[in-house]
Scaffold this motif. Structure first.
Motif, PDB file in Angstrom:
ATOM      1  N   ASP A  90       0.839  -1.201   0.000  1.00 34.22           N
ATOM      2  CA  ASP A  90       0.000   0.000   0.000  1.00 34.22           C
ATOM      3  C   ASP A  90       0.874   1.251   0.000  1.00 34.22           C
ATOM      4  O   ASP A  90       2.074   1.205   0.282  1.00 34.22           O
ATOM      5  CB  ASP A  90      -0.990   0.010   1.167  1.00 34.22           C
ATOM      6  N   VAL A  91       0.246   2.366  -0.318  1.00 32.71           N
ATOM      7  CA  VAL A  91       0.971   3.633  -0.480  1.00 32.71           C
ATOM      8  C   VAL A  91       1.663   4.039   0.817  1.00 32.71           C
ATOM      9  O   VAL A  91       2.805   4.513   0.806  1.00 32.71           O
ATOM     10  CB  VAL A  91       0.005   4.737  -0.957  1.00 32.71           C
ATOM     11  N   ASP A  92       0.993   3.852   1.959  1.00 31.89           N
ATOM     12  CA  ASP A  92       1.586   4.238   3.239  1.00 31.89           C
ATOM     13  C   ASP A  92       2.884   3.483   3.495  1.00 31.89           C
ATOM     14  O   ASP A  92       3.837   4.037   4.071  1.00 31.89           O
ATOM     15  CB  ASP A  92       0.596   3.978   4.377  1.00 31.89           C
ATOM     16  N   GLN A  93       2.935   2.232   3.083  1.00 30.49           N
ATOM     17  CA  GLN A  93       4.145   1.424   3.268  1.00 30.49           C
ATOM     18  C   GLN A  93       5.304   2.012   2.474  1.00 30.49           C
ATOM     19  O   GLN A  93       6.436   2.070   2.960  1.00 30.49           O
ATOM     20  CB  GLN A  93       3.864  -0.009   2.815  1.00 30.49           C
TER      21      GLN A  93
ATOM     22  N   CYS B 221       5.602   5.207   1.473  1.00 31.54           N
ATOM     23  CA  CYS B 221       5.955   6.502   2.068  1.00 31.54           C
ATOM     24  C   CYS B 221       6.820   6.313   3.315  1.00 31.54           C
ATOM     25  O   CYS B 221       7.778   7.062   3.542  1.00 31.54           O
ATOM     26  CB  CYS B 221       4.691   7.281   2.406  1.00 31.54           C
ATOM     27  N   ALA B 222       6.496   5.300   4.124  1.00 29.99           N
ATOM     28  CA  ALA B 222       7.259   5.053   5.346  1.00 29.99           C
ATOM     29  C   ALA B 222       8.680   4.587   5.056  1.00 29.99           C
ATOM     30  O   ALA B 222       9.583   4.766   5.879  1.00 29.99           O
ATOM     31  CB  ALA B 222       6.540   4.009   6.193  1.00 29.99           C
TER      32      ALA B 222
ATOM     33  N   THR C  44      10.539   5.780   2.655  1.00 22.58           N
ATOM     34  CA  THR C  44      11.199   6.842   1.895  1.00 22.58           C
ATOM     35  C   THR C  44      11.682   7.930   2.843  1.00 22.58           C
ATOM     36  O   THR C  44      10.954   8.335   3.755  1.00 22.58           O
ATOM     37  CB  THR C  44      10.228   7.440   0.857  1.00 22.58           C
TER      38      THR C  44
ATOM     39  N   PRO D  67       9.242  13.394   2.331  1.00 24.06           N
ATOM     40  CA  PRO D  67       7.794  13.320   2.120  1.00 24.06           C
ATOM     41  C   PRO D  67       7.507  13.009   0.643  1.00 24.06           C
ATOM     42  O   PRO D  67       7.583  13.877  -0.223  1.00 24.06           O
ATOM     43  CB  PRO D  67       7.294  14.714   2.511  1.00 24.06           C
TER      44      PRO D  67
ATOM     45  N   VAL E 241       2.845  11.431  -4.285  1.00 24.64           N
ATOM     46  CA  VAL E 241       2.104  10.273  -4.772  1.00 24.64           C
ATOM     47  C   VAL E 241       1.176  10.721  -5.893  1.00 24.64           C
ATOM     48  O   VAL E 241       0.490  11.747  -5.789  1.00 24.64           O
ATOM     49  CB  VAL E 241       1.281   9.615  -3.645  1.00 24.64           C
TER      50      VAL E 241
END
Length: 247
Positions: A203-206, A208-209, A211, A214, A217
């Motif tokens: 998922d996108v949150d995974q 972002c975490a 990286t 910020p 997306v």
């Protein structure tokens, strides 16, 4: 999934300057599946190499034995690469930042006394500068995806729009950064890497975490298609050949 996604990005018939490691695995997978006419170029001077197993290094004899031509390293760089005759450069990275700059030289702020000294540049700076476009493959974690690289070995987009043009770099720069979590592409306006695709089960949150800045997306990031049985079989066969038959 990372290797399969990287292989899929390579188009049949293009000329690809291949780095050893994951780029070589992906390029040979592409040639063995959907891109049989992919022209593999290695830094040692082999053009059109067709290895029957994964090479151990750019100096592996199987590259010269199966190549359409073997030229000197100066000729490869001065005649083939720098004038823009290579379509795709395929690179790895120890660090990569939000503008696609790559570090393979040192980790740590002090160049003369680094925390880690890496293998170095090789031909990567010229590949990043002169290939028509560049693909980068790297595992996605905050240690690799940093806000600013400790050392710019290979220029991506510098500090933003206009920097490549100011340096008179011929190629477009990195157009895809392919990781084990998804695919990032530069924003056409800001040149900042943007998440455009996630792999199945991610998922996108995974992303972002994982990286170190910020992460931008895309409005509607797509999901990668799972590897096909053909791709998996070809990849497993390639991996089984690593080092086989080598001296």
């Amino acid at each position: 999934m990372m290797i399969v996604a990287a292989a899929r990005a390579l188009r049949d018939g293009t000329r690809c300057f291949v780095g050893i490691g994951r780029p070589s695995v992906a390029a040979n997978l592409a040639r063995g599946t959907h891109a049989p006419n992919l022209v593999l170029v290695y830094e040692s001077g082999t053009i059109g190499a067709k290895p029957t197993r994964l090479p151990l290094s750019i100096g592996d004899g199987i590259l010269a034995e199966t190549a359409d031509a073997v030229v000197s390293v100066p000729e490869l760089f001065n005649y083939w690469l720098q004038p823009g005759r290579i379509d795709v450069g395929f690179l790895g990275a120890a660090q990569i930042d939000r503008y696609g700059n790559i570090n393979t030289t040192v980790i740590g702020a002090d160049y003369r006394n680094p925390t880690v000294r890496l293998p170095g540049a090789g031909g990567a700076p010229e590949i990043a500068a002169s290939c028509r476009e560049v693909f980068v493959i790297a595992r996605h974690d905050p240690r690799t995806f940093v806000d600013r690289v400790d050392f710019v070995t290979s220029v991506g987009y510098g500090r933003g729009p206009g920097d490549r043009e100011a340096l008179n770099l011929r190629g477009r720069g990195p157009v895809q950064v392919i990781t084990n979590l998804g695919v990032l592409e530069p924003d056409p306006t800001t040149c900042e890497l943007t998440l455009t695709q996630v792999h199945e089960g991610v998922d996108v949150d995974q992303v972002c975490a994982a990286t170190g800045w910020p992460l931008r997306v895309a409005t509607a990031p797509t999901t990668s298609t799972a590897p096909t049985p053909t791709e998996l079989t070809a990849l497993r066969t390639l991996r089984a050949t690593i080092g086989s038959g080598a001296p």
